[in-house]
Design a protein around this motif. Structure first.
Motif, PDB file in Angstrom:
ATOM      1  N   TYR A  29       2.396  35.725  54.413  1.00  0.00           N
ATOM      2  CA  TYR A  29       1.597  34.508  54.303  1.00  0.00           C
ATOM      3  C   TYR A  29       0.871  34.550  52.974  1.00  0.00           C
ATOM      4  CZ  TYR A  29      -2.484  37.402  55.398  1.00  0.00           C
ATOM      5  OH  TYR A  29      -3.469  38.349  55.363  1.00  0.00           O
ATOM      6  N   THR A  30       0.260  33.424  52.610  1.00  0.00           N
ATOM      7  CA  THR A  30      -0.444  33.292  51.343  1.00  0.00           C
ATOM      8  C   THR A  30      -1.879  32.873  51.611  1.00  0.00           C
ATOM      9  OG1 THR A  30       1.592  32.665  50.200  1.00  0.00           O
ATOM     10  CG2 THR A  30      -0.482  32.110  49.118  1.00  0.00           C
ATOM     11  N   ASN A  31      -2.813  33.503  50.900  1.00  0.00           N
ATOM     12  CA  ASN A  31      -4.213  33.080  50.952  1.00  0.00           C
ATOM     13  C   ASN A  31      -4.472  31.981  49.936  1.00  0.00           C
ATOM     14  OD1 ASN A  31      -5.698  34.460  52.969  1.00  0.00           O
ATOM     15  ND2 ASN A  31      -5.525  36.368  51.813  1.00  0.00           N
ATOM     16  N   PRO A  32      -5.348  31.017  50.226  1.00  0.00           N
ATOM     17  CA  PRO A  32      -6.159  30.927  51.438  1.00  0.00           C
ATOM     18  C   PRO A  32      -5.371  30.376  52.606  1.00  0.00           C
ATOM     19  CG  PRO A  32      -6.629  29.055  50.030  1.00  0.00           C
ATOM     20  CD  PRO A  32      -5.669  29.927  49.265  1.00  0.00           C
ATOM     21  N   VAL A  33      -5.648  30.877  53.796  1.00  0.00           N
ATOM     22  CA  VAL A  33      -4.890  30.439  54.960  1.00  0.00           C
ATOM     23  C   VAL A  33      -5.273  29.020  55.379  1.00  0.00           C
ATOM     24  CG1 VAL A  33      -4.428  32.742  55.842  1.00  0.00           C
ATOM     25  CG2 VAL A  33      -6.558  31.589  56.477  1.00  0.00           C
ATOM     26  N   THR A  34      -6.383  28.503  54.868  1.00  0.00           N
ATOM     27  CA  THR A  34      -6.766  27.121  55.191  1.00  0.00           C
ATOM     28  C   THR A  34      -6.159  26.106  54.226  1.00  0.00           C
ATOM     29  OG1 THR A  34      -8.843  27.650  54.056  1.00  0.00           O
ATOM     30  CG2 THR A  34      -8.879  27.572  56.459  1.00  0.00           C
ATOM     31  N   ALA A  35      -5.359  26.547  53.258  1.00  0.00           N
ATOM     32  CA  ALA A  35      -4.675  25.597  52.364  1.00  0.00           C
ATOM     33  C   ALA A  35      -3.778  24.682  53.189  1.00  0.00           C
ATOM     34  CB  ALA A  35      -3.851  26.355  51.335  1.00  0.00           C
ATOM     35  N   GLY A  36      -3.787  23.411  52.834  1.00  0.00           N
ATOM     36  CA  GLY A  36      -3.012  22.431  53.577  1.00  0.00           C
ATOM     37  C   GLY A  36      -3.791  21.810  54.712  1.00  0.00           C
ATOM     38  N   TYR A  37      -4.865  22.440  55.106  1.00  0.00           N
ATOM     39  CA  TYR A  37      -5.746  21.871  56.127  1.00  0.00           C
ATOM     40  C   TYR A  37      -7.074  21.444  55.501  1.00  0.00           C
ATOM     41  CZ  TYR A  37      -9.795  22.453  59.207  1.00  0.00           C
ATOM     42  OH  TYR A  37     -11.016  22.302  59.823  1.00  0.00           O
ATOM     43  N   SER A  38      -7.715  22.380  54.754  1.00  0.00           N
ATOM     44  CA  SER A  38      -9.013  22.068  54.174  1.00  0.00           C
ATOM     45  C   SER A  38      -9.208  22.874  52.900  1.00  0.00           C
ATOM     46  CB  SER A  38     -10.138  22.390  55.165  1.00  0.00           C
ATOM     47  OG  SER A  38     -11.401  22.068  54.609  1.00  0.00           O
ATOM     48  N   ALA A  39      -9.703  22.218  51.858  1.00  0.00           N
ATOM     49  CA  ALA A  39      -9.966  22.901  50.592  1.00  0.00           C
ATOM     50  C   ALA A  39     -11.210  23.774  50.667  1.00  0.00           C
ATOM     51  CB  ALA A  39     -10.128  21.877  49.470  1.00  0.00           C
ATOM     52  N   ASP A  40     -12.026  23.573  51.694  1.00  0.00           N
ATOM     53  CA  ASP A  40     -13.305  24.267  51.819  1.00  0.00           C
ATOM     54  C   ASP A  40     -13.476  24.690  53.266  1.00  0.00           C
ATOM     55  OD1 ASP A  40     -15.845  25.109  50.700  1.00  0.00           O
ATOM     56  OD2 ASP A  40     -16.781  23.461  51.796  1.00  0.00           O
ATOM     57  N   PHE A  41     -13.804  25.977  53.503  1.00  0.00           N
ATOM     58  CA  PHE A  41     -14.010  26.452  54.873  1.00  0.00           C
ATOM     59  C   PHE A  41     -14.907  27.687  54.823  1.00  0.00           C
ATOM     60  CE2 PHE A  41     -12.877  27.849  59.172  1.00  0.00           C
ATOM     61  CZ  PHE A  41     -12.742  26.631  59.828  1.00  0.00           C
ATOM     62  N   PRO A  42     -16.191  27.508  54.430  1.00  0.00           N
ATOM     63  CA  PRO A  42     -17.073  28.667  54.254  1.00  0.00           C
ATOM     64  C   PRO A  42     -17.650  29.198  55.565  1.00  0.00           C
ATOM     65  CG  PRO A  42     -18.223  26.653  53.679  1.00  0.00           C
ATOM     66  CD  PRO A  42     -16.812  26.253  54.007  1.00  0.00           C
ATOM     67  N   LYS A  65      -9.819  18.339  48.091  1.00  0.00           N
ATOM     68  CA  LYS A  65     -10.327  18.981  46.883  1.00  0.00           C
ATOM     69  C   LYS A  65     -11.166  18.027  46.038  1.00  0.00           C
ATOM     70  CE  LYS A  65      -9.423  22.071  43.122  1.00  0.00           C
ATOM     71  NZ  LYS A  65     -10.481  21.465  42.355  1.00  0.00           N
ATOM     72  N   ASP A  66     -10.909  16.737  46.141  1.00  0.00           N
ATOM     73  CA  ASP A  66     -11.729  15.794  45.376  1.00  0.00           C
ATOM     74  C   ASP A  66     -13.039  15.447  46.093  1.00  0.00           C
ATOM     75  OD1 ASP A  66     -10.998  14.079  47.409  1.00  0.00           O
ATOM     76  OD2 ASP A  66      -9.732  12.811  46.155  1.00  0.00           O
ATOM     77  N   GLY A  67     -13.256  16.048  47.273  1.00  0.00           N
ATOM     78  CA  GLY A  67     -14.531  15.911  47.962  1.00  0.00           C
ATOM     79  C   GLY A  67     -14.727  14.617  48.727  1.00  0.00           C
ATOM     80  N   HIS A  68     -13.684  13.803  48.876  1.00  0.00           N
ATOM     81  CA  HIS A  68     -13.906  12.472  49.453  1.00  0.00           C
ATOM     82  C   HIS A  68     -14.003  12.484  50.971  1.00  0.00           C
ATOM     83  CE1 HIS A  68      -9.522  12.507  50.303  1.00  0.00           C
ATOM     84  NE2 HIS A  68      -9.811  11.594  51.206  1.00  0.00           N
ATOM     85  N   ASP A  69     -13.582  13.548  51.634  1.00  0.00           N
ATOM     86  CA  ASP A  69     -13.537  13.561  53.086  1.00  0.00           C
ATOM     87  C   ASP A  69     -14.144  14.873  53.573  1.00  0.00           C
ATOM     88  OD1 ASP A  69     -12.918  12.971  55.724  1.00  0.00           O
ATOM     89  OD2 ASP A  69     -10.913  13.843  55.587  1.00  0.00           O
TER      90      ASP A  69
END
Length: 697
Positions: A29-42, A65-69
């Protein structure tokens, strides 16, 4: 006890146990594992739901990634831990806690399964409990399923805590832990106040008794697990959010008590002024920096995985911004080596992995792990063709072999949970826990006959799985090699300054005498735009290829007093906007070794910025040894420097790595700076004594 037979000879598991199983994930697998679902997951927290899905929860932020949602508080789910999909948000207009200020967001969730309910602990940075802002508090919400619906408990679990100097302590980052005696604890805290622990009521929704300080204000994001008879406290340290210079990293200490004292591998206390901490994960020179705020999950093979957020140093911000930071979730293997947890055997965060978590059942012979969810007595699992079984028997966890040899232990709580049975060689280990999150209520071991064979649930246990048992990694990756001293780049300070040194602004307070360079801390500081160009730097050329630079430093800043920010140590320098500094620092009442980096960075579609961040290494002492190991990153050609410190010159703590651009010509040297008029009025300048400056190759 009722034992279910297999449906047919040779089957290794009941077909009903696969009712929730998806196709096995592709290897790797490739990190980040949340790629494709959410650009941010702190600040991620995970759990395996009793519906067979894995669930993750995070602080709110954008999906795109553009922060709109975005959402105020995210829930995601996955079948394989490496591909995630949106579930939604924890709180909406209809269930928002009434004691949370309407302007407040929600931070740092911690998910648990307690007493047959899902409990989510959360941070509210602004409440209605006081008239002031930033009156941080911790709440809890319950739900019948991991997806909700969530019902707030009605009041803070930990109310706002006034700070001694005014304002409020940072009562944030909760994490629950249940001990083997059934006592529940809540841990929380951050840089303003430190890490605290308190007992909870049986339902986990109210506190009981006194609060205990368990770690200094160098840490936040606590997380506690029990392993091998010790309680391990994980904590994140340094700045969380400095863009490409984010120095966040995770450290651990352990104790024989859930209330401490917690000490690191070398015996340094996490509550001392010279704060201890054994590194678990830190930046390693690839794209990931700011590796912190962790939690843990266990896959079906028994392998533990570390979930944490990180920052992509090559593209850290929301598009067209230079400060809105993105922190996606990473997942990496957690190893236990010589009794201490470390990510990827010490290799640090991965960009990609060749091995995925085991999240689906499969045929297994020999060493095996089986587990199942239970709700009542007589339920459990068996392995090796029924040669060994682990069941819940009238409030006891019982482990039995085919000859009738049996061991049992009383469970402290009568609650639903999970029975797991691992058989490795001639040793069987049974465990009962509520949520599989590193806090078992009971553990048993028993020697068992060798062999192989099928595995099965017992007595109607549900959500059954079987998988080959994981193979533990027991050897750490090598630390940098220390070669022979190269006298052309070294100086023992025996007869004044040796050849090769160049001053950038000569310091009048630096002299060589009695075999050491003595240098009082100056007020000018490279991190201060007003004084950076005035700072005195002692520099020399660095060699090509791999090398290690080391110094032995005595700095008389003592402990526990406020001497901001007197410091001295090693320097790697390109110019006043691009450098690294590994030094002993007095900050607040703490003393620490910081590997700081300053750089000019140009975000995509935004103006360039100058940013500084620091990563903590080991604790200092009156005399501290410092090392920087240099190599060239094969993929990028960048200069990479990895930091280490020691309090005796023999036992070293290796930590974070920073990089400088390929094609540049850094210089190496020494600094003694960071003093202030206020500090000097009370204590005077600090004096740094450098015994030597050695380059080994």
């Amino acid at each position: 006890m009722i034992r279910l037979s297999l449906l047919a000879a040779g089957l290794t598991l009941l077909t009903t146990s696969l009712s929730h199983a998806a196709a096995p994930p592709a290897e790797g697998y490739t990190n980040p594992v949340t790629a494709g679902y959410s650009a941010d997951f702190p600040d991620p927290s995970m759990i395996k739901g009793r519906d067979g899905w894995w669930y993750a929860y995070s602080t709110g932020g954008p999906y795109a990634k553009d922060g709109h949602d975005g959402d105020a508080y995210k829930i995601a789910r996955s079948r394989d831990l490496t591909h995630w999909e949106k579930v939604g948000s924890v709180f909406g207009a209809d269930n928002r806690p009434t004691w949370a200020d309407p302007r407040s967001g929600f931070w740092a969730p911690d998910i648990r399964y307690l007493n047959g309910k899902y409990v989510l602990y959360f941070t509210v940075p602004n409440t209605t409990a006081t008239p002031g802002d930033w009156d941080y508090a911790i709440g809890a919400a319950t739900a019948p399923t991991p997806a909700g619906p969530w019902t707030d408990s009605g009041a803070p679990v930990v109310a706002p805590r006034p700070a001694a100097g005014g304002g409020f302590e940072w009562t944030i980052d909760p994490a629950e832990f249940t001990d083997t005696d059934g006592t529940r604890y809540l841990y929380w805290g951050s840089y303003n106040g430190g890490i605290h622990a308190v007992r909870l009521t049986a339902d986990g929704l109210r506190t009981v008794g006194a609060v205990t300080n368990v770690a200094r204000d160098r840490f936040e994001g606590p997380y506690v697990v029990k392993h091998g008879g010790y309680y391990y406290l994980f904590g994140s340290s340094s700045n969380c959010c400095a863009g490409p210079t984010t120095g966040y990293a995770v450290f651990a200490g352990r104790s024989r008590s859930p209330l401490g004292p917690f000490v690191d591998r070398l015996g340094n206390d996490l509550n001392a002024s010279r704060t201890g901490g054994t590194p678990v994960v830190a930046s390693n020179g690839n794209r990931w920096v700011g590796t912190g705020h962790s939690s843990m999950v266990t896959d079906l093979s028994g392998q533990q995985w570390f979930a944490y957020h990180a920052v992509d140093r090559t593209d850290p911000f929301v598009t067209n911004s230079n400060g809105w930071l993105l922190r996606p979730m990473l997942l990496d293997r957690l190893d236990w080596i010589d009794g201490w947890p470390v990510v990827n055997a010490g290799a640090g965060p991965s960009e990609s992995s060749k091995v995925s978590p085991v999240t689906t059942s499969s045929a297994a012979t020999g060493d095996v792990r089986v587990e199942a969810d239970i709700t009542g007595t007589g339920q459990g699992v068996s392995a090796r063709g029924g040669r060994v079984s682990a069941v819940i028997d009238n409030g006891r966890l019982r482990l039995t072999d085919r000859f009738g040899l049996s061991r049992s232990v009383q469970l402290p709580l009568n609650v639903p949970g999970t029975v797991a049975l691992e058989v490795r060689g001639n040793q069987a280990t049974a465990e009962f826990s509520e949520d599989r999150l590193g806090d078992p209520l009971a553990t048993l071991q028993l020697p068992v006959p060798a062999g192989s064979g099928s595995a099965a649930p017992v007595g109607g246990a549900g959500n059954f799985s079987v998988a080959p048992l994981y193979k533990p990694v027991t050897r750490a990756v090598p630390t940098p090699r220390i070669g022979h001293v190269d006298s052309r780049y070294s100086d023992e300070f025996t007869r004044g300054l040796g050849a090769g040194w160049t001053w950038r602004n000569v310091s009048p307070d630096a002299t060589v005498a009695n075999g050491a360079l003595q240098w009082k801390t100056e007020a000018n500081d490279l991190t201060d735009n007003n004084t950076a160009a005035k700072a005195s730097l002692l520099l020399r050329d660095q060699p090509t290829g791999n090398f290690v630079v080391e110094t032995k430093l005595h700095l008389d800043v003592g402990t526990d007093t406020v001497r901001n920010y007197q410091q001295a140590g090693l320097l790697v320098y390109l110019d006043d906007e691009n450098w690294m500094r590994l030094d002993h620092v007095a900050g607040g009442t703490g003393r620490f070794i910081e590997f700081g980096k300053r750089m000019r960075f140009t975000p995509v579609g935004a103006p360039s910025i100058v940013t500084f961040g620091g990563a903590m290494i080991g604790p200092p002492a009156e005399t501290t040894w410092l090392r920087l190991a240099h190599d060239v990153v094969p993929k990028t050609g960048e200069h990479r420097y990895r930091a280490a410190s020691s309090t005796d010159g023999k036992h070293w703590v290796w930590g974070a790595a920073w990089t400088l651009p390929a094609g540049t010509t850094p210089r190496i040297g020494l600094v003694s700076q960071g003093s202030s008029a206020q500090t000097e009025a009370q204590y005077g300048k600090a004096t740094a004594l450098f015994d030597y400056f050695r380059v080994t190759r």
